[in-house]
Scaffold this motif. Sequence first.
Motif, PDB file in Angstrom:
ATOM      1  N   PRO A   6       0.827  -1.211   0.000  1.00 54.74           N
ATOM      2  CA  PRO A   6       0.000   0.000   0.000  1.00 54.74           C
ATOM      3  C   PRO A   6       0.861   1.261   0.000  1.00 54.74           C
ATOM      4  CG  PRO A   6       0.216  -0.826   2.230  1.00 54.74           C
ATOM      5  CD  PRO A   6       1.097  -1.682   1.364  1.00 54.74           C
ATOM      6  N   GLY A   7       0.317   2.318  -0.563  1.00 58.10           N
ATOM      7  CA  GLY A   7       1.045   3.579  -0.526  1.00 58.10           C
ATOM      8  C   GLY A   7       0.248   4.673  -1.192  1.00 58.10           C
ATOM      9  N   SER A   8       0.798   5.899  -1.128  1.00 55.65           N
ATOM     10  CA  SER A   8       0.156   7.039  -1.786  1.00 55.65           C
ATOM     11  C   SER A   8       0.483   7.038  -3.280  1.00 55.65           C
ATOM     12  CB  SER A   8       0.639   8.358  -1.189  1.00 55.65           C
ATOM     13  OG  SER A   8       0.369   8.397   0.178  1.00 55.65           O
ATOM     14  N   ALA A  35      -3.723   3.837  -1.844  1.00 52.47           N
ATOM     15  CA  ALA A  35      -4.557   4.119  -0.670  1.00 52.47           C
ATOM     16  C   ALA A  35      -4.460   5.605  -0.342  1.00 52.47           C
ATOM     17  CB  ALA A  35      -4.086   3.270   0.506  1.00 52.47           C
ATOM     18  N   VAL A  36      -5.300   6.033   0.589  1.00 52.41           N
ATOM     19  CA  VAL A  36      -5.317   7.453   0.943  1.00 52.41           C
ATOM     20  C   VAL A  36      -4.548   7.670   2.237  1.00 52.41           C
ATOM     21  CG1 VAL A  36      -6.787   9.414   1.524  1.00 52.41           C
ATOM     22  CG2 VAL A  36      -7.530   7.776  -0.209  1.00 52.41           C
ATOM     23  N   ASN A  37      -3.557   8.574   2.182  1.00 55.17           N
ATOM     24  CA  ASN A  37      -2.864   9.019   3.387  1.00 55.17           C
ATOM     25  C   ASN A  37      -3.487  10.366   3.748  1.00 55.17           C
ATOM     26  OD1 ASN A  37      -1.147  10.117   5.254  1.00 55.17           O
ATOM     27  ND2 ASN A  37       0.723   9.384   4.276  1.00 55.17           N
ATOM     28  N   PRO A  38      -4.298  10.408   4.819  1.00 54.07           N
ATOM     29  CA  PRO A  38      -5.055  11.635   5.123  1.00 54.07           C
ATOM     30  C   PRO A  38      -4.153  12.843   5.387  1.00 54.07           C
ATOM     31  CG  PRO A  38      -5.687   9.810   6.581  1.00 54.07           C
ATOM     32  CD  PRO A  38      -4.505   9.352   5.799  1.00 54.07           C
ATOM     33  N   LYS A  40      -1.664  13.750   3.525  1.00 54.20           N
ATOM     34  CA  LYS A  40      -1.062  14.252   2.283  1.00 54.20           C
ATOM     35  C   LYS A  40      -2.146  14.704   1.304  1.00 54.20           C
ATOM     36  CE  LYS A  40       3.032  11.223   2.251  1.00 54.20           C
ATOM     37  NZ  LYS A  40       3.616  10.016   1.603  1.00 54.20           N
ATOM     38  N   GLY A  70     -10.101   3.901   2.701  1.00 53.30           N
ATOM     39  CA  GLY A  70     -10.554   3.341   3.976  1.00 53.30           C
ATOM     40  C   GLY A  70      -9.342   2.802   4.700  1.00 53.30           C
ATOM     41  N   LEU A  71      -9.604   2.048   5.752  1.00 56.28           N
ATOM     42  CA  LEU A  71      -8.486   1.499   6.527  1.00 56.28           C
ATOM     43  C   LEU A  71      -7.846   0.338   5.775  1.00 56.28           C
ATOM     44  CD1 LEU A  71      -9.712   1.325  10.239  1.00 56.28           C
ATOM     45  CD2 LEU A  71      -7.999   2.869   9.247  1.00 56.28           C
ATOM     46  N   LEU A  72      -6.514   0.321   5.788  1.00 55.09           N
ATOM     47  CA  LEU A  72      -5.780  -0.760   5.120  1.00 55.09           C
ATOM     48  C   LEU A  72      -6.226  -2.132   5.652  1.00 55.09           C
ATOM     49  CD1 LEU A  72      -3.453  -1.791   3.324  1.00 55.09           C
ATOM     50  CD2 LEU A  72      -1.936  -1.439   5.299  1.00 55.09           C
ATOM     51  N   LYS A  86       6.009  -2.764   3.291  1.00 55.96           N
ATOM     52  CA  LYS A  86       6.362  -1.347   3.385  1.00 55.96           C
ATOM     53  C   LYS A  86       7.845  -1.195   3.038  1.00 55.96           C
ATOM     54  CE  LYS A  86       2.465   0.482   4.815  1.00 55.96           C
ATOM     55  NZ  LYS A  86       2.377   1.357   5.951  1.00 55.96           N
ATOM     56  N   TYR A  96       7.860   6.453  11.549  1.00 51.09           N
ATOM     57  CA  TYR A  96       6.491   6.542  11.041  1.00 51.09           C
ATOM     58  C   TYR A  96       5.944   5.147  10.718  1.00 51.09           C
ATOM     59  CZ  TYR A  96       2.957   7.826   7.459  1.00 51.09           C
ATOM     60  OH  TYR A  96       1.824   7.951   6.700  1.00 51.09           O
ATOM     61  N   MET A 100       2.828   2.957  12.348  1.00 53.07           N
ATOM     62  CA  MET A 100       1.702   2.423  11.563  1.00 53.07           C
ATOM     63  C   MET A 100       1.613   0.903  11.696  1.00 53.07           C
ATOM     64  SD  MET A 100       0.908   4.386   8.042  1.00 53.07           S
ATOM     65  CE  MET A 100       2.517   4.372   7.320  1.00 53.07           C
ATOM     66  N   MET A 103       0.092   0.115  15.034  1.00 51.67           N
ATOM     67  CA  MET A 103      -1.338   0.450  15.063  1.00 51.67           C
ATOM     68  C   MET A 103      -2.140  -0.578  14.254  1.00 51.67           C
ATOM     69  SD  MET A 103      -3.687   2.283  16.243  1.00 51.67           S
ATOM     70  CE  MET A 103      -3.058   3.842  16.873  1.00 51.67           C
ATOM     71  N   ASN A 104      -1.605  -0.949  13.088  1.00 50.46           N
ATOM     72  CA  ASN A 104      -2.301  -1.961  12.276  1.00 50.46           C
ATOM     73  C   ASN A 104      -2.361  -3.295  13.019  1.00 50.46           C
ATOM     74  OD1 ASN A 104      -3.059  -0.435  10.052  1.00 50.46           O
ATOM     75  ND2 ASN A 104      -1.103  -0.688   9.030  1.00 50.46           N
TER      76      ASN A 104
HETATM   77  O1  PNS Z   1       3.057   6.295   0.651  1.00 54.35           O
HETATM   78  P1  PNS Z   1       2.561   6.642   2.041  1.00 54.35           P
HETATM   79  O2  PNS Z   1       1.902   8.009   2.060  1.00 54.35           O
HETATM   80  O3  PNS Z   1       3.640   6.521   3.083  1.00 54.35           O
HETATM   81  O4  PNS Z   1       1.441   5.553   2.379  1.00 54.35           O
HETATM   82  C1  PNS Z   1       0.727   5.610   3.599  1.00 54.35           C
HETATM   83  C2  PNS Z   1      -0.526   4.735   3.514  1.00 54.35           C
HETATM   84  C3  PNS Z   1      -1.416   5.177   2.371  1.00 54.35           C
HETATM   85  C4  PNS Z   1      -0.099   3.277   3.302  1.00 54.35           C
HETATM   86  C5  PNS Z   1      -1.266   4.867   4.881  1.00 54.35           C
HETATM   87  O5  PNS Z   1      -1.610   6.207   5.096  1.00 54.35           O
HETATM   88  C6  PNS Z   1      -2.498   3.972   4.952  1.00 54.35           C
HETATM   89  O6  PNS Z   1      -2.389   2.796   5.256  1.00 54.35           O
HETATM   90  N1  PNS Z   1      -3.667   4.577   4.638  1.00 54.35           N
HETATM   91  C7  PNS Z   1      -4.922   3.878   4.680  1.00 54.35           C
HETATM   92  C8  PNS Z   1      -5.716   4.329   5.931  1.00 54.35           C
HETATM   93  C9  PNS Z   1      -5.217   3.575   7.158  1.00 54.35           C
HETATM   94  O7  PNS Z   1      -5.279   2.356   7.221  1.00 54.35           O
HETATM   95  N2  PNS Z   1      -4.747   4.355   8.147  1.00 54.35           N
HETATM   96  C10 PNS Z   1      -4.274   3.808   9.403  1.00 54.35           C
HETATM   97  C11 PNS Z   1      -2.788   3.543   9.348  1.00 54.35           C
HETATM   98  S1  PNS Z   1      -2.208   2.932  10.902  1.00 54.35           S
END
Ligand code: PNS
Length: 160
Positions: A6-8, A35-38, A40, A70-72, A86, A96, A100, A103-104
């Motif tokens: 996953p990534g932006s 995916a969406v990174n809120p 960015k 949505g959530l990964l 990642k 960072y 994540m 948290m995941n």
């Molecule tokens: O390329 P990036 O911006 O480092 O990717 C970050 C990304 C998109 C993988 C992360 O923001 C993400 O997993 N977004 C989906 C929403 C989510 O699950 N957020 C909780 C992360 S703990």
Amino acid sequence: MVAVYPGSFDPITCGHLDIIERASRIFDEVVILCAVNPSKTSMFSLEEKQRLITEAAGHLPNVRVDHFTGLLVDYMHANGFRVAIKGLRVISDFEYELQMALMNKRLAEDIETFFMMSGSEHLFLSSSLVKELAGFDTPLDALVPPCVVGPLLEKINSKR
Ligand code: PNS
């Protein structure tokens, strides 16, 4: 085993593609997830990113591309996937990404984050820097896959 990367990807860079190529040699299938990174603001829409990645990774038969807002972990559960890849470049990435990953893990005990170190030739590379350079007529050939150059310059020029 299927792995999700996953990534932006705003836009995909040669550093991302290097991780994708190496991951495709380890896993049976790799799903690249736009995916969406809120935190960015995106230059490309999810659909545009998906199209560019599909073209850039077209030579890899066991790689496909998807997008999700949505959530990964929800995407992973809905599709029965258990490994998220990642890429790590520098120490600031580690802090960072560790946050994540933990948290995941808290959200979904059954999902593992699989870290891959960036190739040394891509340690300095980021989508943000590529977008910045694109505004200054700098050659982008070694930074992004060839199919990204045109659409990136178009976006930059349309914002001028
Ligand atoms: O390329 P990036 O911006 O480092 O990717 C970050 C990304 C998109 C993988 C992360 O923001 C993400 O997993 N977004 C989906 C929403 C989510 O699950 N957020 C909780 C992360 S703990």
